[in-house]
Every structure is written in C-alpha cells, then in structure tokens.
Design a protein around this motif. Structure first.
Motif, short mmCIF file in Angstrom:
data_model
loop_
_atom_site.label_atom_id
_atom_site.label_comp_id
_atom_site.label_asym_id
_atom_site.label_seq_id
_atom_site.Cartn_x
_atom_site.Cartn_y
_atom_site.Cartn_z
N SER A 72 0.60 -1.20 0.55
CA SER A 72 -0.23 -0.35 -0.25
C SER A 72 1.38 0.92 -0.10
O SER A 72 0.98 2.09 -0.75
CB SER A 72 -0.86 -0.06 1.27
N ARG A 73 2.30 1.25 1.03
CA ARG A 73 3.03 2.24 1.04
C ARG A 73 3.57 2.16 -0.55
O ARG A 73 3.92 3.75 -1.33
CB ARG A 73 4.05 1.98 1.65
N LEU A 74 3.79 1.63 -0.87
CA LEU A 74 5.07 1.84 -1.87
C LEU A 74 4.05 1.77 -3.49
O LEU A 74 4.09 3.06 -4.24
CB LEU A 74 4.84 0.23 -2.67
N ARG A 75 2.77 1.74 -3.44
CA ARG A 75 1.36 2.24 -4.15
C ARG A 75 1.08 3.92 -4.23
O ARG A 75 1.38 4.60 -5.29
CB ARG A 75 0.04 1.62 -4.63
N GLN A 76 1.38 4.10 -2.87
CA GLN A 76 0.83 5.68 -2.48
C GLN A 76 1.95 6.30 -3.29
O GLN A 76 1.87 7.34 -3.08
CB GLN A 76 0.73 5.93 -1.50
N THR A 77 3.22 5.81 -2.79
CA THR A 77 4.67 6.89 -3.40
C THR A 77 3.97 6.52 -5.31
O THR A 77 4.65 7.64 -5.39
CB THR A 77 5.88 5.98 -2.95
N GLN A 78 3.87 5.51 -5.27
CA GLN A 78 4.13 5.67 -7.19
C GLN A 78 2.94 6.51 -7.08
O GLN A 78 3.27 7.15 -8.42
CB GLN A 78 4.00 4.19 -7.43
N LYS A 79 1.45 6.79 -6.87
CA LYS A 79 1.14 7.47 -7.29
C LYS A 79 1.19 8.93 -6.87
O LYS A 79 1.01 9.32 -8.05
CB LYS A 79 -0.12 7.27 -6.55
N ALA A 80 2.64 8.69 -6.08
CA ALA A 80 2.36 10.95 -5.62
C ALA A 80 4.12 10.93 -6.53
O ALA A 80 3.57 12.22 -7.53
CB ALA A 80 3.13 11.12 -4.81
N ASP A 81 4.37 10.13 -6.74
CA ASP A 81 5.31 10.04 -7.71
C ASP A 81 4.83 10.34 -9.19
O ASP A 81 5.16 11.58 -10.64
CB ASP A 81 6.39 9.18 -8.17
N THR A 82 3.77 10.39 -10.34
CA THR A 82 2.78 9.92 -11.07
C THR A 82 2.29 11.25 -11.00
O THR A 82 2.61 11.62 -12.44
CB THR A 82 2.05 8.94 -10.41
N LEU A 83 1.68 11.66 -10.02
CA LEU A 83 0.75 13.50 -9.80
C LEU A 83 1.66 14.38 -10.22
O LEU A 83 2.08 15.33 -11.06
CB LEU A 83 0.36 13.17 -9.26
N HIS A 84 3.74 13.59 -9.50
CA HIS A 84 3.86 15.03 -9.50
C HIS A 84 4.89 15.48 -10.81
O HIS A 84 5.15 16.10 -11.29
CB HIS A 84 5.05 14.39 -8.09
N LEU A 85 5.64 13.65 -11.33
CA LEU A 85 5.21 14.03 -13.20
C LEU A 85 4.37 15.21 -13.69
O LEU A 85 4.87 15.38 -14.46
CB LEU A 85 6.06 12.80 -13.62
N GLU A 86 3.14 14.30 -13.72
CA GLU A 86 2.23 15.04 -14.08
C GLU A 86 2.15 16.68 -14.27
O GLU A 86 1.24 17.70 -15.25
CB GLU A 86 0.76 14.47 -14.35
N SER A 87 1.95 16.93 -12.92
CA SER A 87 2.35 18.19 -12.09
C SER A 87 2.81 18.81 -12.99
O SER A 87 3.43 20.87 -13.52
CB SER A 87 2.30 18.48 -11.26
N GLU A 88 4.13 18.56 -13.49
CA GLU A 88 5.33 19.17 -13.90
C GLU A 88 5.49 19.96 -15.68
O GLU A 88 5.25 20.38 -16.03
CB GLU A 88 6.71 18.04 -13.73
N ASP A 89 4.79 18.65 -15.99
CA ASP A 89 4.10 18.40 -17.23
C ASP A 89 3.13 19.61 -18.07
O ASP A 89 3.56 20.17 -18.49
CB ASP A 89 3.89 16.99 -17.46
N LEU A 90 1.66 19.62 -16.85
CA LEU A 90 1.30 20.43 -16.82
C LEU A 90 1.74 22.23 -16.93
O LEU A 90 1.38 23.09 -18.01
CB LEU A 90 0.00 20.79 -15.91
N GLU A 91 2.95 22.13 -15.69
CA GLU A 91 3.32 23.41 -15.28
C GLU A 91 4.21 24.19 -16.81
O GLU A 91 3.54 25.03 -17.26
CB GLU A 91 3.94 23.54 -14.38
N ARG A 92 4.97 22.91 -17.21
CA ARG A 92 5.46 22.86 -18.89
C ARG A 92 4.31 23.78 -20.44
O ARG A 92 5.27 24.87 -20.86
CB ARG A 92 5.66 21.89 -19.35
N GLN A 93 3.33 22.86 -20.29
CA GLN A 93 2.47 23.01 -21.11
C GLN A 93 1.76 24.53 -21.03
O GLN A 93 1.64 25.34 -21.59
CB GLN A 93 1.01 22.45 -20.93
N ASN A 94 1.93 24.67 -19.73
CA ASN A 94 0.95 26.39 -19.05
C ASN A 94 1.90 27.31 -19.74
O ASN A 94 1.50 28.95 -20.47
CB ASN A 94 0.55 25.82 -17.73
#
Length: 81
Positions: free
Chosen positions: A44-66
């Motif tokens: 569960s902790r591993l899945r939570q960490t992976q989800k947070a990492d994915t969201l972080h990468l998605e956020s950075e990508d959206l910042e670049r697009q913006n």
C-alpha cells in the motif's frame, strides 16, 4: 475418593485440546496474520508513493504546457497589435 476426582479431571482434559497446542496454533495464526498485514501495508505504501510520483510528474508536465501556452498567447497578442 481421590481416584474418582482424577478420572473426572482426565475426562475434562480429553474433551478439549491441550492448552499448549491451542496457544501454539493461535500464536502461529497471529504471526501469519501480522506478516500478511505487514506485506499488505508495504504494498500500500509503495502504491501510494508511486501515485504521488506520477502526480508530481503530471504536475510538472502541465506546468510546462501552461508556460508554453502563455508564451504563445503573448506572441499572438503582440502579432495582433
């Protein structure tokens, strides 16, 4: 007389499993349950960490697009003037 009480004591013991054996079985179940729970918590902790990492990468990508879209808006606004 003590002989008759001994026979009743032994009959009561023969009806239930020995306490040591039952305790051992219960302890084994507890250990197995804890191990299973530990593994589930770790996953569960591993899945939570992976989800947070994915969201972080998605956020950075959206910042670049913006930023790119804002630059494009600025260029188009300048070209329109």
């Amino acid at each position: 007389m003590p002989h008759s009480s001994d026979s009743s004591d032994s009959s009561s013991f023969s009806q239930s499993p020995p306490p040591g054996k039952q305790d051992s079985s219960d302890d084994m179940r507890k250990v197995q349950r804890r191990e299973k729970n530990r593994i589930a918590a770790q996953k569960s902790r591993l899945r939570q960490t992976q989800k947070a990492d994915t969201l972080h990468l998605e956020s950075e990508d959206l910042e670049r697009q913006n930023a790119a879209l804002r630059r494009e808006i600025k260029q188009l606004t300048e070209a329109m003037k």
